[in-house]
Design an enzyme around this catalytic site. Structure first.
Site, mmCIF file in Angstrom:
data_model
loop_
_atom_site.group_PDB
_atom_site.id
_atom_site.type_symbol
_atom_site.label_atom_id
_atom_site.label_comp_id
_atom_site.label_asym_id
_atom_site.label_seq_id
_atom_site.Cartn_x
_atom_site.Cartn_y
_atom_site.Cartn_z
ATOM 1 N N CYS A 7 0.836 -1.194 0.000
ATOM 2 C CA CYS A 7 0.000 0.000 0.000
ATOM 3 C C CYS A 7 0.877 1.253 0.000
ATOM 4 C CB CYS A 7 -0.875 -0.050 1.251
ATOM 5 S SG CYS A 7 -2.073 1.262 1.397
ATOM 6 N N CYS A 8 0.580 2.172 -0.927
ATOM 7 C CA CYS A 8 1.267 3.463 -0.954
ATOM 8 C C CYS A 8 0.228 4.532 -1.300
ATOM 9 C CB CYS A 8 2.438 3.450 -1.926
ATOM 10 S SG CYS A 8 1.992 3.247 -3.648
ATOM 11 N N MET A 9 0.673 5.732 -1.560
ATOM 12 C CA MET A 9 -0.302 6.807 -1.810
ATOM 13 C C MET A 9 -1.129 6.568 -3.067
ATOM 14 S SD MET A 9 -0.545 8.709 0.689
ATOM 15 C CE MET A 9 -1.643 9.956 0.071
ATOM 16 N N GLY A 11 -0.486 3.723 -5.224
ATOM 17 C CA GLY A 11 -0.399 2.346 -5.674
ATOM 18 C C GLY A 11 0.600 2.149 -6.794
ATOM 19 N N ALA A 39 -3.661 3.802 -0.882
ATOM 20 C CA ALA A 39 -4.162 3.763 0.494
ATOM 21 C C ALA A 39 -5.682 3.935 0.559
ATOM 22 C CB ALA A 39 -3.473 4.828 1.343
#
Length: 105
Positions: A7-9, A11, A39
């Site tokens: 998960c990141c800001m 994707g 996220a």
């Protein structure tokens, strides 16, 4: 089959790491499916997940995401910054596996 979510800001920054982790899993004959998501899309992707790994750049969201993951009974933690920065798919995969084999600790 195990399902691992990175998960990141948006994707996107985890996409290369996903590919390296999947390659490491294939080489080790570990049956898993690894995806990157933004996220704000995590909740709709948690079904069937065995571990959620956060990119270090969103570690500030850990408590919020951990609450969501706890409700779904999915272990969640932040990827080690050095492993993330070096795109070490094997180490991050090992970290994820330890999370779902020993979720308490």
């Amino acid at each position: 089959m195990k399902k691992i979510i990175l998960c990141c800001m948006a994707g996107m920054s985890t996409s290369m790491l996903v590919a390296k982790m999947q390659r490491a899993a294939n080489e080790a004959k570990i049956d898993c499916e690894i995806h990157a998501v933004a996220a704000d899309q995590l909740k709709s992707n948690l079904d069937g997940a065995n571990a959620v790994l956060l990119g270090p750049q969103i570690s500030y969201k850990l408590s919020e995401i951990k609450q969501l993951c706890n409700e779904a009974k999915v272990p969640c933690d932040v990827i080690n910054m050095l492993d993330y920065g070096s795109m070490n798919g094997t180490k991050v995969l090992d970290f994820a596996i330890k999370m779902f084999l020993d979720p308490i600790g």
